[in-house]
Design an enzyme around this catalytic site. Structure first.
Site, PDB file in Angstrom:
ATOM      1  N   TYR A 140      48.259  33.805  38.761  1.00 14.17           N
ATOM      2  CA  TYR A 140      49.530  33.522  39.437  1.00 14.17           C
ATOM      3  C   TYR A 140      49.498  32.273  40.313  1.00 14.17           C
ATOM      4  O   TYR A 140      50.480  31.966  40.961  1.00 14.17           O
ATOM      5  CB  TYR A 140      49.947  34.735  40.295  1.00 14.17           C
ATOM      6  CG  TYR A 140      50.712  35.788  39.508  1.00 14.17           C
ATOM      7  CD1 TYR A 140      50.158  36.358  38.375  1.00 14.17           C
ATOM      8  CD2 TYR A 140      51.972  36.217  39.917  1.00 14.17           C
ATOM      9  CE1 TYR A 140      50.834  37.323  37.658  1.00 14.17           C
ATOM     10  CE2 TYR A 140      52.658  37.186  39.205  1.00 14.17           C
ATOM     11  CZ  TYR A 140      52.088  37.738  38.082  1.00 14.17           C
ATOM     12  OH  TYR A 140      52.768  38.701  37.374  1.00 14.17           O
ATOM     13  N   LYS A 190      39.066  40.806  30.736  1.00 13.47           N
ATOM     14  CA  LYS A 190      39.068  40.482  29.301  1.00 13.47           C
ATOM     15  C   LYS A 190      37.917  39.503  29.110  1.00 13.47           C
ATOM     16  O   LYS A 190      38.087  38.369  28.663  1.00 13.47           O
ATOM     17  CB  LYS A 190      40.436  39.889  28.935  1.00 13.47           C
ATOM     18  CG  LYS A 190      40.640  39.636  27.463  1.00 13.47           C
ATOM     19  CD  LYS A 190      40.696  40.894  26.608  1.00 13.47           C
ATOM     20  CE  LYS A 190      40.719  40.470  25.141  1.00 13.47           C
ATOM     21  NZ  LYS A 190      40.418  41.582  24.224  1.00 13.47           N
ATOM     22  N   ASP A 223      42.784  45.390  26.810  1.00 10.87           N
ATOM     23  CA  ASP A 223      43.385  46.017  25.622  1.00 10.87           C
ATOM     24  C   ASP A 223      42.973  47.490  25.524  1.00 10.87           C
ATOM     25  O   ASP A 223      43.802  48.374  25.272  1.00 10.87           O
ATOM     26  CB  ASP A 223      43.043  45.229  24.338  1.00 10.87           C
ATOM     27  CG  ASP A 223      41.558  44.868  24.214  1.00 10.87           C
ATOM     28  OD1 ASP A 223      40.789  45.103  25.169  1.00 10.87           O
ATOM     29  OD2 ASP A 223      41.174  44.351  23.142  1.00 10.87           O
ATOM     30  N   ASP A 247      49.587  43.507  37.093  1.00 10.09           N
ATOM     31  CA  ASP A 247      51.040  43.569  36.902  1.00 10.09           C
ATOM     32  C   ASP A 247      51.372  44.423  35.678  1.00 10.09           C
ATOM     33  O   ASP A 247      52.198  45.340  35.737  1.00 10.09           O
ATOM     34  CB  ASP A 247      51.578  42.139  36.738  1.00 10.09           C
ATOM     35  CG  ASP A 247      53.085  42.119  36.542  1.00 10.09           C
ATOM     36  OD1 ASP A 247      53.777  42.865  37.252  1.00 10.09           O
ATOM     37  OD2 ASP A 247      53.564  41.356  35.677  1.00 10.09           O
ATOM     38  N   ASP A 251      53.313  48.543  35.504  1.00 11.99           N
ATOM     39  CA  ASP A 251      54.533  49.032  34.846  1.00 11.99           C
ATOM     40  C   ASP A 251      54.157  50.233  33.979  1.00 11.99           C
ATOM     41  O   ASP A 251      54.876  51.240  33.935  1.00 11.99           O
ATOM     42  CB  ASP A 251      55.189  47.942  33.984  1.00 11.99           C
ATOM     43  CG  ASP A 251      56.344  47.234  34.700  1.00 11.99           C
ATOM     44  OD1 ASP A 251      56.240  46.982  35.916  1.00 11.99           O
ATOM     45  OD2 ASP A 251      57.366  46.924  34.041  1.00 11.99           O
TER      46      ASP A 251
HETATM   47  C1  IPM Z   1      55.893  42.732  40.299  1.00  7.29           C
HETATM   48  C2  IPM Z   1      56.790  41.732  39.620  1.00  7.29           C
HETATM   49  C3  IPM Z   1      56.433  40.324  40.048  1.00  7.29           C
HETATM   50  C4  IPM Z   1      55.033  40.050  39.580  1.00  7.29           C
HETATM   51  C5  IPM Z   1      57.378  39.243  39.547  1.00  7.29           C
HETATM   52  C6  IPM Z   1      58.757  39.539  39.996  1.00  7.29           C
HETATM   53  C7  IPM Z   1      56.952  37.875  39.993  1.00  7.29           C
HETATM   54  O1  IPM Z   1      56.762  41.900  38.235  1.00  7.29           O
HETATM   55  O2  IPM Z   1      55.897  42.770  41.542  1.00  7.29           O
HETATM   56  O3  IPM Z   1      55.215  43.479  39.616  1.00  7.29           O
HETATM   57  O4  IPM Z   1      54.803  39.708  38.409  1.00  7.29           O
HETATM   58  O5  IPM Z   1      54.154  40.170  40.408  1.00  7.29           O
HETATM   59 MN    MN Z   2      55.594  43.629  37.625  1.00  2.00          MN
END
Ligand code: IPM
Ligand code: MN
Ligand code: NAD
Length: 353
Positions: A140, A190, A223, A247, A251
């Site tokens: 990032y 990775k 993976d 990240d 999710d």
């Molecule tokens: C998160 C989001 C952010 C990230 C984006 C909005 C930049 O997806 O907080 O997980 O990738 O960190």
């Molecule tokens: Mn995210």
């Protein structure tokens, strides 16, 4: 003079469902402030799309100076891709994380009793993990460039930076957290394909492990890890990963824990040299924004993580217990398969406090 403990909190509700869910988190906080006798001095910053429409910028130029004096920042969500490119709206969020050295992003994922698991056959005992995402460097960093824009021979460079100091401190943070839980740490990289940075991660894990002989360590490539999050999530306790892999994993952690509407996050500066920030894992959810149907629990649980950081852990546990009881009683917003509104869910959590 009053001796009520006071903490300065910056509210950054943001875009889309951000303000809707933040409002509910603030209601929960205010209920506890009265009941438990602490005071959060809140200042709201109306940044994001509204600020853009008025000033042509999503935040003012001195936004970091404005946030600097606060003890904590509570953020809703940012992003309105229809109106503004995401890399513009989201840049301040990433800058806050990096400039305030919020290097430890703590993202618990836990399937509460009473929810329908998305993974069939898995229950609350199978899904209780925390991803520690390195939040200050890695993939990032704002490091790269473009040449020959728009030409067929265009070149872009986007270079990740992984420092020994950065990797070591996030792994130490993960080890320390693992000791307070089930003493298992999985590091996700990775390193079979990216042989500089992630091999450094491998080496540092080896070096640190003897300092934490009571913590069992394990390495997985990203993976394999995503497959294992689905196949056998019970094997995970504390998972440490780089910025981008963290990240992605969170999710996934969110959805296996009942949905993104439930998943909270910190952006912690453990040394407290800068304010830390608390926010849901989810984004601004433009597909449901303005309808009053977003699940506010991720924002409410993020507020609980903020209270932990402010050393108001009794209040934080009360929030988590109330959320647990609310979900166990079958109260559900749309994303959980129910029909409740955002405000109703906020009210149910407050009733269960
Ligand atoms: C998160 C989001 C952010 C990230 C984006 C909005 C930049 O997806 O907080 O997980 O990738 O960190
Ligand atoms: Mn995210
Ligand atoms: P998203 O997390 O906003 O939404 C993904 C899906 O989950 C959508 O279907 C949404 O309706 C659902 N969802 C998310 N939160 C929910 C909640 N509280 N209750 C019920 N359903 C919920 O991800 P996206 O659609 O990829 O991104 C939308 C915008 O948000 C983009 O601009 C993106 O860049 C941004 N974003 C911001 C953050 C942040 O502010 N930290 C995080 C992720 C994405």
């Amino acid at each position: 003079m009053s001796d009520t403990p006071t903490h300065k909190v910056a509210l950054y509700p943001g875009d889309g469902i951000g303000p809707e869910v933040t409002t509910q988190a603030v209601r929960v906080l205010e209920t506890l402030e009265t009941r438990l006798g602490f005071h959060l001095e809140k200042t709201t910053f109306d940044w994001g799309v509204n600020h853009w429409n008025e000033h042509g910028k999503v935040v003012p130029d001195d936004f970091l100076n404005l946030l600097r004096p606060f003890d904590a920042i509570l953020l809703g969500a940012v992003g309105w891709p229809e109106g503004i490119p995401d890399h513009i709206t989201l840049a301040p969020l990433v800058q806050i994380r990096q400039r305030f050295d919020q290097y430890a992003c703590v993202r618990p994922s836990r399937l509460y009793p009473g929810l329908n698991p998305i993974l069939s056959g898995k229950g609350p005992r199978d899904i209780d993990l925390v991803v520690i995402r390195e939040n200050s460097e890695g993939e990032y960093v704002d490091n790269g460039g473009r040449m020959r824009r728009g030409q067929p021979d265009e070149i872009t460079v986007q270079t990740a930076i992984h420092t020994r100091r950065g990797v070591e401190r996030i792994l130490r943070f993960g080890f320390a957290l693992a000791r307070t839980r089930r003493s298992r740490l999985t590091m996700v990289t990775k390193s079979n394909a990216q042989r500089y940075a992630y091999v450094l991660w491998d080496e540092i894990l080896e070096e640190l492990a003897p300092d934490f002989p009571d913590v069992a360590t394990n390495r997985q490539h990203c993976d394999a890890a995503v497959m294992n999050f689905v196949r056998n999530p019970a094997q995970f306790d504390v998972v440490v990963a780089s910025n981008l892999f963290g990240d992605l994993l969170t999710d996934l952690g969110g959805i296996i824990g009942g949905g993104l509407g439930l998943a909270p996050s910190t952006n912690t500066n453990p040394e407290r040299r800068f304010p830390s920030m608390f926010e849901p894992v989810h984004g601004s959810a433009p597909d449901i924004a303005g309808q009053g149907i977003a699940n506010p629990i991720a924002a409410i649980l993020s507020a609980a993580l903020m209270l932990d950081h402010l050393r108001l852990s009794e209040a934080a546990s009360q929030i988590r217990d109330a959320v647990e009881r609310t979900l166990a009683a079958g109260h559900k917003t749309l994303d959980l398969g129910g029909t409740m509104s955002t405000v109703d869910m906020g009210s149910r959590v407050i009733e269960h406090l």
